[in-house]
Write a protein that holds these residues in place. Structure first.
Motif, PDB file in Angstrom:
ATOM      1  N   MET A   1       0.850  -1.194   0.000  1.00  0.00           N
ATOM      2  CA  MET A   1       0.000   0.000   0.000  1.00  0.00           C
ATOM      3  C   MET A   1       0.889   1.248   0.000  1.00  0.00           C
ATOM      4  N   ALA A   2       0.436   2.270  -0.668  1.00  0.00           N
ATOM      5  CA  ALA A   2       1.189   3.517  -0.772  1.00  0.00           C
ATOM      6  C   ALA A   2       1.108   4.311   0.527  1.00  0.00           C
ATOM      7  N   ASP A   3       2.147   5.145   0.775  1.00  0.00           N
ATOM      8  CA  ASP A   3       2.098   5.994   1.969  1.00  0.00           C
ATOM      9  C   ASP A   3       1.225   7.220   1.720  1.00  0.00           C
ATOM     10  N   ARG A   4       1.102   7.616   0.435  1.00  0.00           N
ATOM     11  CA  ARG A   4       0.301   8.795   0.112  1.00  0.00           C
ATOM     12  C   ARG A   4      -0.686   8.478  -1.002  1.00  0.00           C
ATOM     13  N   LEU A   5      -1.865   9.013  -0.846  1.00  0.00           N
ATOM     14  CA  LEU A   5      -2.906   8.907  -1.863  1.00  0.00           C
ATOM     15  C   LEU A   5      -3.277  10.322  -2.289  1.00  0.00           C
ATOM     16  N   VAL A   6      -3.890  10.445  -3.451  1.00  0.00           N
ATOM     17  CA  VAL A   6      -4.327  11.750  -3.945  1.00  0.00           C
ATOM     18  C   VAL A   6      -5.794  11.672  -4.324  1.00  0.00           C
ATOM     19  N   CYS A   7      -6.522  12.709  -3.968  1.00  0.00           N
ATOM     20  CA  CYS A   7      -7.936  12.822  -4.332  1.00  0.00           C
ATOM     21  C   CYS A   7      -8.020  13.180  -5.815  1.00  0.00           C
ATOM     22  N   ARG A   8      -8.795  12.420  -6.557  1.00  0.00           N
ATOM     23  CA  ARG A   8      -8.951  12.703  -7.991  1.00  0.00           C
ATOM     24  C   ARG A   8      -9.764  13.969  -8.247  1.00  0.00           C
ATOM     25  N   GLU A   9     -10.560  14.383  -7.286  1.00  0.00           N
ATOM     26  CA  GLU A   9     -11.416  15.563  -7.470  1.00  0.00           C
ATOM     27  C   GLU A   9     -10.669  16.872  -7.220  1.00  0.00           C
ATOM     28  N   CYS A  10     -10.000  16.998  -6.058  1.00  0.00           N
ATOM     29  CA  CYS A  10      -9.371  18.272  -5.705  1.00  0.00           C
ATOM     30  C   CYS A  10      -7.851  18.226  -5.730  1.00  0.00           C
ATOM     31  N   HIS A  11      -7.256  17.039  -6.020  1.00  0.00           N
ATOM     32  CA  HIS A  11      -5.815  16.829  -6.135  1.00  0.00           C
ATOM     33  C   HIS A  11      -5.065  16.966  -4.809  1.00  0.00           C
ATOM     34  N   ARG A  12      -5.754  16.950  -3.696  1.00  0.00           N
ATOM     35  CA  ARG A  12      -5.105  17.049  -2.379  1.00  0.00           C
ATOM     36  C   ARG A  12      -4.315  15.784  -2.091  1.00  0.00           C
ATOM     37  N   VAL A  13      -3.067  15.925  -1.621  1.00  0.00           N
ATOM     38  CA  VAL A  13      -2.226  14.791  -1.255  1.00  0.00           C
ATOM     39  C   VAL A  13      -2.562  14.424   0.186  1.00  0.00           C
ATOM     40  N   LEU A  14      -2.886  13.138   0.409  1.00  0.00           N
ATOM     41  CA  LEU A  14      -3.287  12.653   1.728  1.00  0.00           C
ATOM     42  C   LEU A  14      -2.357  11.541   2.182  1.00  0.00           C
ATOM     43  N   GLU A  15      -2.173  11.422   3.458  1.00  0.00           N
ATOM     44  CA  GLU A  15      -1.460  10.283   4.013  1.00  0.00           C
ATOM     45  C   GLU A  15      -2.413   9.095   3.972  1.00  0.00           C
ATOM     46  N   ALA A  16      -1.890   7.905   3.728  1.00  0.00           N
ATOM     47  CA  ALA A  16      -2.726   6.707   3.642  1.00  0.00           C
ATOM     48  C   ALA A  16      -3.504   6.492   4.934  1.00  0.00           C
ATOM     49  N   ALA A  17      -2.935   6.908   6.058  1.00  0.00           N
ATOM     50  CA  ALA A  17      -3.593   6.737   7.359  1.00  0.00           C
ATOM     51  C   ALA A  17      -4.795   7.668   7.535  1.00  0.00           C
ATOM     52  N   ASP A  18      -4.962   8.646   6.633  1.00  0.00           N
ATOM     53  CA  ASP A  18      -6.074   9.596   6.742  1.00  0.00           C
ATOM     54  C   ASP A  18      -7.430   8.958   6.469  1.00  0.00           C
ATOM     55  N   GLY A  19      -7.440   7.752   5.924  1.00  0.00           N
ATOM     56  CA  GLY A  19      -8.699   7.067   5.643  1.00  0.00           C
ATOM     57  C   GLY A  19      -8.983   6.982   4.166  1.00  0.00           C
ATOM     58  N   GLU A  20     -10.226   6.688   3.846  1.00  0.00           N
ATOM     59  CA  GLU A  20     -10.620   6.472   2.460  1.00  0.00           C
ATOM     60  C   GLU A  20     -11.511   7.580   1.915  1.00  0.00           C
ATOM     61  N   GLN A  21     -11.491   8.742   2.594  1.00  0.00           N
ATOM     62  CA  GLN A  21     -12.288   9.873   2.134  1.00  0.00           C
ATOM     63  C   GLN A  21     -11.459  11.140   2.271  1.00  0.00           C
ATOM     64  N   CYS A  22     -11.536  11.994   1.277  1.00  0.00           N
ATOM     65  CA  CYS A  22     -10.790  13.250   1.289  1.00  0.00           C
ATOM     66  C   CYS A  22     -11.421  14.214   2.304  1.00  0.00           C
ATOM     67  N   PRO A  23     -10.632  14.694   3.273  1.00  0.00           N
ATOM     68  CA  PRO A  23     -11.184  15.644   4.244  1.00  0.00           C
ATOM     69  C   PRO A  23     -11.429  17.028   3.643  1.00  0.00           C
ATOM     70  N   ASN A  24     -10.834  17.295   2.492  1.00  0.00           N
ATOM     71  CA  ASN A  24     -10.970  18.591   1.837  1.00  0.00           C
ATOM     72  C   ASN A  24     -12.297  18.721   1.081  1.00  0.00           C
ATOM     73  N   CYS A  25     -12.615  17.712   0.242  1.00  0.00           N
ATOM     74  CA  CYS A  25     -13.825  17.813  -0.586  1.00  0.00           C
ATOM     75  C   CYS A  25     -14.844  16.714  -0.310  1.00  0.00           C
ATOM     76  N   GLY A  26     -14.451  15.679   0.451  1.00  0.00           N
ATOM     77  CA  GLY A  26     -15.384  14.605   0.792  1.00  0.00           C
ATOM     78  C   GLY A  26     -15.427  13.464  -0.211  1.00  0.00           C
TER      79      GLY A  26
END
Length: 65
Positions: A1-26
């Protein structure tokens, strides 16, 4: 699993531990397939933030696939 994921909607870089939903746009559309990032500290005065349509400070991916 990657350490960082990116939201396809707002392009925000997230830590993998942040969960499966973007806190910026949902969005739940996250990807490991991205390249380059920019840190935006003051989006209200940044030309890059304006071009990317970013309104919140943070790390953003430049290219998301």
């Amino acid at each position: 699993m990657a350490d960082r994921l990116v939201c396809r909607e707002c392009h925000r870089v997230l830590e993998a531990a942040d969960g499966e939903q973007c806190p910026n746009c949902g969005s739940t559309s996250l990807t490991e397939d991205w390249a380059g990032y920019v840190i935006i500290a003051h989006p209200e005065t940044s030309q890059i933030a304006s071009e990317m349509e970013v309104t919140e400070p943070g790390k953003y991916a430049l290219k998301v696939r």
